[in-house]
Design an enzyme around this catalytic site. Structure first.
Site, PDB file in Angstrom:
ATOM      1  CB  SER A  14     -33.140 -52.924  25.265  1.00  9.62           C
ATOM      2  OG  SER A  14     -34.435 -52.815  25.766  1.00  9.62           O
ATOM      3  CG  ASN A  63     -40.290 -42.292  21.155  1.00 12.76           C
ATOM      4  OD1 ASN A  63     -39.177 -41.859  21.476  1.00 12.76           O
ATOM      5  ND2 ASN A  63     -40.890 -41.951  20.027  1.00 12.76           N
ATOM      6  CE1 TYR A 155     -24.663 -39.306  19.734  1.00  9.86           C
ATOM      7  CE2 TYR A 155     -22.380 -38.546  19.727  1.00  9.86           C
ATOM      8  CZ  TYR A 155     -23.357 -39.394  20.213  1.00  9.86           C
ATOM      9  OH  TYR A 155     -23.047 -40.319  21.183  1.00  9.86           O
ATOM     10  CB  ALA A 157     -25.797 -29.488  18.479  1.00  8.52           C
ATOM     11  CE  LYS A 159     -25.117 -38.220  23.169  1.00 11.36           C
ATOM     12  NZ  LYS A 159     -25.928 -38.975  24.130  1.00 11.36           N
TER      13      LYS A 159
HETATM   14  N1  NAD Z   1     -21.101 -46.226  21.691  1.00 15.87           N
HETATM   15  C1  NAD Z   1     -20.342 -45.137  21.814  1.00 15.87           C
HETATM   16  O1  NAD Z   1     -19.196 -45.104  21.333  1.00 15.87           O
HETATM   17  C2  NAD Z   1     -20.831 -43.948  22.572  1.00 15.87           C
HETATM   18  C3  NAD Z   1     -19.926 -42.923  22.836  1.00 15.87           C
HETATM   19  C4  NAD Z   1     -20.346 -41.807  23.549  1.00 15.87           C
HETATM   20  C5  NAD Z   1     -21.647 -41.728  23.969  1.00 15.87           C
HETATM   21  N2  NAD Z   1     -22.515 -42.727  23.691  1.00 15.87           N
HETATM   22  C6  NAD Z   1     -23.885 -42.559  24.171  1.00 15.87           C
HETATM   23  O2  NAD Z   1     -24.229 -43.667  24.988  1.00 15.87           O
HETATM   24  C7  NAD Z   1     -25.643 -43.866  24.917  1.00 15.87           C
HETATM   25  C8  NAD Z   1     -25.915 -45.334  24.604  1.00 15.87           C
HETATM   26  O3  NAD Z   1     -25.329 -45.617  23.345  1.00 15.87           O
HETATM   27  P1  NAD Z   1     -25.044 -47.102  22.806  1.00 15.87           P
HETATM   28  O4  NAD Z   1     -23.734 -47.041  22.106  1.00 15.87           O
HETATM   29  O5  NAD Z   1     -25.272 -48.098  23.876  1.00 15.87           O
HETATM   30  O6  NAD Z   1     -26.177 -47.179  21.677  1.00 15.87           O
HETATM   31  P2  NAD Z   1     -27.144 -48.374  21.250  1.00 15.87           P
HETATM   32  O7  NAD Z   1     -27.707 -47.914  19.941  1.00 15.87           O
HETATM   33  O8  NAD Z   1     -26.440 -49.688  21.311  1.00 15.87           O
HETATM   34  O9  NAD Z   1     -28.269 -48.337  22.393  1.00 15.87           O
HETATM   35  C9  NAD Z   1     -29.142 -47.244  22.529  1.00 15.87           C
HETATM   36  C10 NAD Z   1     -30.402 -47.722  23.220  1.00 15.87           C
HETATM   37  O10 NAD Z   1     -31.292 -46.586  23.309  1.00 15.87           O
HETATM   38  C11 NAD Z   1     -32.574 -47.005  22.845  1.00 15.87           C
HETATM   39  N3  NAD Z   1     -33.301 -45.868  22.260  1.00 15.87           N
HETATM   40  C12 NAD Z   1     -32.986 -45.174  21.129  1.00 15.87           C
HETATM   41  N4  NAD Z   1     -33.929 -44.260  20.871  1.00 15.87           N
HETATM   42  C13 NAD Z   1     -34.870 -44.366  21.854  1.00 15.87           C
HETATM   43  C14 NAD Z   1     -36.089 -43.695  22.121  1.00 15.87           C
HETATM   44  N5  NAD Z   1     -36.553 -42.733  21.304  1.00 15.87           N
HETATM   45  N6  NAD Z   1     -36.797 -44.052  23.227  1.00 15.87           N
HETATM   46  C15 NAD Z   1     -36.363 -45.039  24.044  1.00 15.87           C
HETATM   47  N7  NAD Z   1     -35.201 -45.723  23.838  1.00 15.87           N
HETATM   48  C16 NAD Z   1     -34.474 -45.385  22.747  1.00 15.87           C
HETATM   49  C17 NAD Z   1     -32.280 -48.065  21.792  1.00 15.87           C
HETATM   50  O11 NAD Z   1     -33.419 -48.880  21.527  1.00 15.87           O
HETATM   51  C18 NAD Z   1     -31.128 -48.819  22.427  1.00 15.87           C
HETATM   52  O12 NAD Z   1     -31.569 -49.846  23.287  1.00 15.87           O
HETATM   53  C19 NAD Z   1     -26.172 -42.891  23.873  1.00 15.87           C
HETATM   54  O13 NAD Z   1     -26.689 -41.746  24.497  1.00 15.87           O
HETATM   55  C20 NAD Z   1     -24.939 -42.552  23.088  1.00 15.87           C
HETATM   56  O14 NAD Z   1     -25.031 -41.291  22.458  1.00 15.87           O
HETATM   57  C21 NAD Z   1     -22.143 -43.840  22.998  1.00 15.87           C
END
Ligand code: NAD
Length: 247
Positions: A14, A63, A155, A157, A159
């Protein structure tokens, strides 16, 4: 049109990185199913892009941490779509805190949503990929799973676990034509990182050889490569998208 005619499933599609992954896959010819807690504001835009090329963009509320519900949703998606070619396990959360103050709930929530959910979903989807002898699974890990980060034991752990899961699953399914890779983004501009203040951003930029925080599009382009036949000889790898941080 690197993924023309393929069907993808993206979790957490989303917003943030997941949103850019959905847009990039749609713009390159795939139909995309995405699962998230809420529809968000993107569905109409996704459907408009999909409609232009005769593809589909479909939202399923769910979820990823709820094993029974997510298994049923994945089975329904397989039935509706006729098969998933690309799976992106992207949904993830943070619940940061120093280890001696961290509650078991914050530990367990992060491990379940970031790691165990990839097991629940891959179990259903990779079984179908094996049968069809085609597929690319991409797990969204983090550089923090490789180099660690104070305040993020849960977090990192989760990843690091996702990276181990990726390599083991890659070995299990390689003989059946299915590839499994992980990406390890560094700091990317999304809701997850927007709470950092300017001082923290400056400190971060100082650790990044390219000297800036990354954009979600720069992550999505690597996912597109791994999803496509351009990566036909790439499996079990962790691609760092960090501007050189942690090299
Ligand atoms: N933003 C960063 O700097 C970064 C860096 C490294 C890794 N990541 C990883 O990238 C991925 C996306 O992160 P982002 O920054 O876009 O985060 P974000 O919080 O903007 O988006 C995460 C999305 O996952 C959904 N979500 C969360 N829990 C959920 C659940 N239980 N069931 C279904 N959907 C769920 C949320 O509703 C949201 O739409 C994550 O796995 C995050 O750990 C992000």
């Amino acid at each position: 049109m690197l993924v023309q005619g393929k069907t993808a499933l993206v979790t957490g599609g989303s917003r943030g990185i997941g949103r850019e992954i959905v847009l990039t896959l749609l713009n390159n010819g795939a139909s995309v199913y995405y699962i998230d807690l809420a529809e968000g504001e993107s569905l109409a835009e996704y459907q408009e892009i999909a409609a232009k090329h005769g593809q589909k963009a479909v939202f399923k509320q769910g979820n990823v941490a709820d094993e029974a519900a997510i298994t049923a949703t994945c089975e329904q998606i397989l039935e509706e779509s006729g098969g998933i070619d690309i799976l992106v396990n992207n949904a993830g959360i943070t619940r940061d805190g120093l280890v001696f103050r961290m509650t078991a709930k914050d530990w367990n929530d992060v491990l379940t949503i970031n790691l165990t959910s990839a097991f629940y979903i891959s179990k259903v989807i990779s079984r179908s990929m094996i049968k069809r002898r085609v597929g690319s699974v991409i797990n969204v890990a983090s550089i923090v799973g490789v180099i660690g980060n104070g305040g993020q034991t849960n977090y990192s752990a989760s990843k690091a676990g996702l990276i181990g899961f990726t390599k083991s699953l890659a070995r299990e399914v390689a003989g059946r034509g299915v590839r499994v890779n992980a990406i390890a983004p560094g700091f990317i501009n999304t809701k997850m990182t927007e709470q950092l203040n300017e001082e923290q951003r400056d400190a971060l930029r100082a650790q990044i050889p390219l000297g800036r925080i990354g954009e979600p599009e720069e992550v999505a382009k690597v996912v597109l490569f791994l999803a496509s036949d351009l990566a036909s000889y790439v499996t079990g790898q962790v691609v760092h998208i960090t501007g050189g941080m942690g090299m």
